[in-house]
Design a protein around this motif. Sequence first.
Motif, PDB file in Angstrom:
ATOM      1  N   LYS A 182      32.587   0.197  36.353  1.00 23.91           N
ATOM      2  CA  LYS A 182      32.725   0.973  35.216  1.00 23.91           C
ATOM      3  C   LYS A 182      31.566   0.602  34.133  1.00 23.91           C
ATOM      4  O   LYS A 182      31.251  -0.541  33.819  1.00 23.91           O
ATOM      5  CB  LYS A 182      33.941   1.098  34.457  1.00 23.91           C
ATOM      6  CG  LYS A 182      35.025   1.700  35.288  1.00 23.91           C
ATOM      7  CD  LYS A 182      34.882   3.193  35.775  1.00 23.91           C
ATOM      8  CE  LYS A 182      36.081   3.710  36.638  1.00 23.91           C
ATOM      9  NZ  LYS A 182      35.663   5.240  36.975  1.00 23.91           N
ATOM     10  N   VAL A 183      30.946   1.590  33.650  1.00 26.39           N
ATOM     11  CA  VAL A 183      29.654   1.487  32.387  1.00 26.39           C
ATOM     12  C   VAL A 183      30.403   1.440  31.158  1.00 26.39           C
ATOM     13  O   VAL A 183      29.582   0.991  30.275  1.00 26.39           O
ATOM     14  CB  VAL A 183      28.668   2.188  32.821  1.00 26.39           C
ATOM     15  CG1 VAL A 183      28.071   1.983  34.330  1.00 26.39           C
ATOM     16  CG2 VAL A 183      29.019   3.695  32.766  1.00 26.39           C
ATOM     17  N   THR A 184      31.328   2.122  31.005  1.00 26.61           N
ATOM     18  CA  THR A 184      32.000   2.233  29.646  1.00 26.61           C
ATOM     19  C   THR A 184      33.451   1.979  29.577  1.00 26.61           C
ATOM     20  O   THR A 184      34.098   2.518  30.412  1.00 26.61           O
ATOM     21  CB  THR A 184      31.867   3.787  29.022  1.00 26.61           C
ATOM     22  OG1 THR A 184      30.589   4.065  29.321  1.00 26.61           O
ATOM     23  CG2 THR A 184      32.366   3.977  27.631  1.00 26.61           C
ATOM     24  N   PRO A 185      33.925   1.053  28.743  1.00 26.50           N
ATOM     25  CA  PRO A 185      35.461   0.874  28.674  1.00 26.50           C
ATOM     26  C   PRO A 185      36.376   2.085  28.166  1.00 26.50           C
ATOM     27  O   PRO A 185      36.256   2.234  26.939  1.00 26.50           O
ATOM     28  CB  PRO A 185      35.636  -0.489  27.902  1.00 26.50           C
ATOM     29  CG  PRO A 185      34.318  -0.224  27.189  1.00 26.50           C
ATOM     30  CD  PRO A 185      33.071   0.396  27.703  1.00 26.50           C
ATOM     31  N   GLY A 186      37.189   2.586  29.155  1.00 31.17           N
ATOM     32  CA  GLY A 186      38.097   3.893  28.461  1.00 31.17           C
ATOM     33  C   GLY A 186      39.507   3.044  28.569  1.00 31.17           C
ATOM     34  O   GLY A 186      39.633   1.798  28.569  1.00 31.17           O
ATOM     35  N   THR A 187      40.507   4.080  28.791  1.00 32.06           N
ATOM     36  CA  THR A 187      41.697   3.681  28.758  1.00 32.06           C
ATOM     37  C   THR A 187      42.096   2.680  30.067  1.00 32.06           C
ATOM     38  O   THR A 187      42.802   1.680  29.783  1.00 32.06           O
ATOM     39  CB  THR A 187      42.674   4.903  29.014  1.00 32.06           C
ATOM     40  OG1 THR A 187      42.462   5.937  27.852  1.00 32.06           O
ATOM     41  CG2 THR A 187      44.249   4.508  29.038  1.00 32.06           C
TER      42      THR A 187
END
Length: 766
Positions: A710-715
């Motif tokens: 993943k390139v963006t940390p989400g939930t």
Amino acid sequence: MRTSPLAGLTALALASGTLLTGSPAQAAGPATLYVAQSSTTCSDAGPGTPEKPYCTIGAAAAVVQAGQSVEIGPGTYPEQVTVPQSGAPGRPITFQTSGSPLLGGPKAGFIIDGQHDITLRGLRLSGTLNGPALDIRNAAAVSIEQVSIRMNAAAAAPAISLAGVTGARISRAGLSAPELVVQADTATSAVTVSSSNFSNTSDDNVGDNVGIEIAGAGTALLSNTFWGYSGAAVSIESSASETVVANNDIYEGGGHGIRVRGAAGTAVSNNTVRGRCRDGIRVEGSSTGTSVQNNVLLLNGNSGPHRCDSAVNGVEIGVYDDAVKGTIVDYNNAYQGSSPSINYSWGGRRMILAAFRTATGQAAHDRDTQDPRNNYDSANSAAPGYQTTDMVGTARADDPAVPNTGAGPVTYADRGATETFRNPVARFETALDLGSLSATVDASTSVPGFVPINSYRIDFGDGTVATQASPRAIHRYATPGAYEISVRVTGSDGRTNVLSTPVSVLRRISTISLLARPNLRYVAPVAPGLRLQANRYGVDSVDTFDLADAGSGAVALYSRSNRAYVAANDGTSPMSVRSTAVRQWETFLRVRNGDGTLSLLSQSSNRYVSTSGSGGTLYANAARIGRFEQFHDVTIGNANRTFRARVNARYVTASGTAAAPLIASATGVGVAQKYDLVSLGNYQWALFARANNRFVTADALGTKPLINNKVTPGTWEKFTLIRNSDGSVSLRSTGNNRYISADKAGTKSLIANRTTIGLWEKFTLG
């Protein structure tokens, strides 16, 4: 230094000046008479006190006596002042100034006729038209010091005229006239002109205006600067004798630099003559006993200024007429720059250096080069007119790196007007430890002069000074603040040099690295100019910044690798690491975004720091926060961490291509086993895998193994770090509130599917 041939003449001249009259009685009255035209209480009736000064200089001159001074105060005086009385040996009559008065107008000036022991100091004269500004006749022991004269543009008379004068001295004067600046007639002797500035309209056409014209005996022209003149900067007339022209800097103008016109016994030594349209040094007529030695001549004649008349065909050194019979030319450096370099003329025949030597037997030690190093340690100190100091009073210095090829008692004197010496050069770097409020100063890069540096004086700016032989010192400050650190280096010859720099010793909040959200690269200073760019993989020494308290809610970023603070500059140029001091350019406001990222608002540009520049270059130019203005801040303690499963003592490993999930399988640590813990707020963390610079995710509601893609940390990329009582840690997925397990005792991939913590859910955080 050998005894100058002028010594006897000067002594005789001074003696004759003191015997013109008997010594007058000690002057009665005050030591100083005051003149203040601007005073409302001034009166030419006297008494010349500070409370009731004279209104005119002439009124004070009429009554001043030997040993007294006339102090000329503010105002403009359109006067031609005649000095009717003489001073006495050791008790001259002195005219001096305070408050920058001006003698201005067509008649402005002084006449000294028949007097002796008179001093004119600090006078400022402008616009004189009707005769010389200083008209000195039949006088002796007249001293003209720090005088400034600018003649009227239409003036035909010289600025200073000496007629029948003995033992006059002109020093530290600034003189300008359209035709002739200083003229000394045949009856004038034992005059010294030193450390003065002669200037003229820059005129590269050949003409008649002259800087100084000497016709008498025993004149010394020492350490002066001449600029301009279409005739000659220095003209030694046929009636002159025993003239010394030494240590002068003569440059640019249409005429000759130094012209000897049939005079006897002229010594031309250690002058620098450059950029003249005609001959740099010209000896002509029936001149006898002329010595031209130790001079530096550069680009004179047809290599002079670009405005020179193309018909002018001068040389560097020219000897003409009967002067060829007795002139000595040696130890000069003459360079004209043409190919071949025709530097000399002898009896009208123009020659290069080699031909000149062959034809005349002269110039055995002359050089033909523009490299100043060829002037070092190579002059003839036995040459007539040679001085023990250069034009600014520097003693002759021996450069140990240059062979001594000079002659005479001092074989290391330099050619030209300026002696080259090297002071040591102070250089130092300051490393700040903001955690302990300490500074380490390292001056080991300081450059020695001719001799080694043997002392370092390090002033930390808070009253602490260390004087020592070592170039390195450490100091801890009692309180944060702005200080100035200075280092003075001293060589064993006593020469010194000082360098100072301001430093800001601020309180450290934390040490972080900045991970740019758009490209997942760390920010680092890069060459050239140490501009900031988000282009690094992983946290290392060049990516680390101390986040420091800059006051009033602002912070500063101190680059630990480059030992300076980050500057936002003006917003139009890249941000850079450049200063040890914090000013507005180096301060930022922190903005914590809702997703846990950090943004920085520059207080100098009032714009947000952005990585939208080419290659991730940082500019403080964004009006609002978008993804290019967001950073993950990783503290130094949370970078390059490892997780070791308690169940099998193996390290958790990520795939370099995210082709396989995380698994506790490695017995050693490499890049694939390292993770940066990124704080997302609310005690939640993201795991940034060094293997491929992607975030670890518990995707698909935790039903699939953990993988780094993943390139963006989400939930599903957020985890809570649990510290267990036995020193181990556990990770709980925010997405499904389940613990991460090294499934099947570590033989299978990590998965977030456990509701309680057991051995498989425990890890050692390294």
